[in-house]
Enzyme design. Sequence first.
Site, short mmCIF file in Angstrom:
data_model
loop_
_atom_site.label_atom_id
_atom_site.label_comp_id
_atom_site.label_asym_id
_atom_site.label_seq_id
_atom_site.Cartn_x
_atom_site.Cartn_y
_atom_site.Cartn_z
N SER A 1 27.58 -30.27 21.54
CA SER A 1 27.57 -31.73 21.53
C SER A 1 27.46 -32.32 22.94
O SER A 1 26.48 -32.11 23.63
CB SER A 1 28.81 -32.24 20.80
N ASP B 1 25.07 -36.93 17.40
CA ASP B 1 26.04 -37.25 16.34
C ASP B 1 26.96 -38.39 16.76
O ASP B 1 27.77 -38.85 15.96
CB ASP B 1 26.83 -36.01 15.89
N SER C 1 36.30 -41.73 19.49
CA SER C 1 35.42 -41.13 20.51
C SER C 1 33.95 -41.30 20.09
O SER C 1 33.20 -40.35 20.04
CB SER C 1 35.77 -39.66 20.73
N LYS D 1 29.92 -37.34 11.37
CA LYS D 1 29.49 -38.48 12.19
C LYS D 1 28.00 -38.37 12.48
O LYS D 1 27.45 -37.28 12.57
CB LYS D 1 30.31 -38.57 13.47
#
Length: 622
Positions: free
Chosen positions: A175, A336, A436, A448
């Site tokens: 990520s 994401d 976040s 997400k």
Amino acid sequence: MAENAEGDLNSNLLHAPYHTGDPQLDTAIGQWLRWDKNPKTKEQIENLLRNGMNKELRDRLCCRMTFGTAGLRSTMGAGFCYINDLTVIQSTQGMYKYLERCFSDFKQRGFVVGYDTRGQVTSSCSSQRLAKLTAAVLLAKDVPVYLFSRYVPTPFVPYAVQELKAVAGVMITASHNRKEDNGYKVYWETGAQITSPHDKEILKCIEECVEPWNGSWNDNLVDTSPLKRDPLRDICRRYMEDLKKICFHRELNSKTTLKFVHTSFHGVGHDYVQLAFQVFGFKPPIPVPEQKDPDPDFSTVKCPNPEEGESVLELSLRLAEKENARIVLATDPDADRLAVAELQENGHWKVFTGNELAALFGWWMFDCWKKNTSRNADVKNVYMLATTVSSKILKAIALKEGFHFEETLPGFKWIGSRIKDLLENGKEVLFAFEESIGFLCGTSVLDKDGVSAAVVVAEMAAYLETMNITLKQQLIKVYEKYGYHISKTSYFLCYDPSTIKSIFERLRNFDSPKEYPKFCGTFAILHIRDVTTGYDSSQPNKKSVLPVSKNSQMITFTFQNGCVATLRTSGTEPKIKYYAEMCASPEQSDIAFLEEELRKLIEALIENFLEPSKNGLIWRSV
């Protein structure tokens, strides 16, 4: 002659039994050098052995990765606790063993594999290569594998798992972590990330099959096996079709004069956000040229996390000023998560926090539901969710509007599995988030999703523009109606696990053994919830309603002044995070007072509970 002698010496050293004085280490070295077929990572271990670097060898070889809030995540490089070819093969063998046990139709339904654009030359390790090895392990065992032929946003994997009715899936990504990291994110047949007990059971299975099987290294299978399928076009088409479910103003979008800049942070997002804008009827957003193509070095940002705010959004903000675009949308490298900035009348940029964006999303998704639902639809059937360290703004909106709000443990895996339960019970979930900058609009994906969030923000902004209202102005309207929720989230870096443990143990034995603090500086504490131990002073039986989470530290303090603050460890990085929020009623409109009260409380929290100078904590660099 001398050179040959040295070569022989090295050869003997590497093929003899290892006598480091530590039998566990000797075994681990032997295993690594026998099993690893990646010349670069094998050489890293050989060099450490040659130079007698026993401590580093022990650090790399004598422990294993465990599942955190986002699956397995670690540095790329040689060693059983790092992400590399061998540990990904081992993890996939464990996955195979566990899935074979859980699903009698595993070999009919298959498995999904996706990847981002990370890579590290020194270890000859890239997300794409790790994805191919993941696929190879399963193909060698006659499991059909849906391997994406190019990089995709992380949400495409859980989406594909559901759509293709696969038993599970893996996304190779770290990520928004630093460039040295990579990860192995596992999704269950539900399309949600795995939670307990699956994570522990998979780890057990990994431990039982650490030696690579015949065929596990055979990545040629990806090109030759008839069991390999490429789901890219089909899944992309279905995903974009499903996006239409959360598009409410297509005609208005096509006419808007608003311009948007999008940065994909050197990751996967560019093509997919462009397509999503097309689906919603928008002109394409303006890409940041230096950041639109994948770059595993993330060379134009100090860290690839859009959550860090203006300092990492520099290029996109300057481009937006030049192009006369008022809104910047930033997806993180695996697309994401989403950051949003808006140009204000005073010429400054407002970078919204995750909690502020959630207030806007919550208002928008409920407003759209109200306007587009049938007359007899029951608001009591409607849900929104957030993780417990996120803003309570959705709770305030829910109380006033009559729908349900629920909290989960931190990590979207908890949100995803709870949404699945709600949907199975006939409920409607409009929106879920974590502070976040992780958002989920609708329920086509159970994780997400920065791609859908980006285009929903664009539609919201275009709609508000027709009434001459900015996102910032609308945020204030939301707070005026439902109560100001002012929050601050930050973190300290701490690379010593024992220090982290002692900080939290001190809080559990504050003035005397097994006594939590009653004050933080001058601020009186009303309730304490410790999810690590399962204690909650606000419950009649003193037991936490949220499930116990022994593997991570997390304590929440509710203060008499209405502030809620949480201290917790990160599931993916060496951080102690703090979250604090003042939750005011709509009548309390003195923002300056609320902000000052929050500032003082955070100061007290840091000084009294974290003691950064005493504990050698590194402040977040802004």
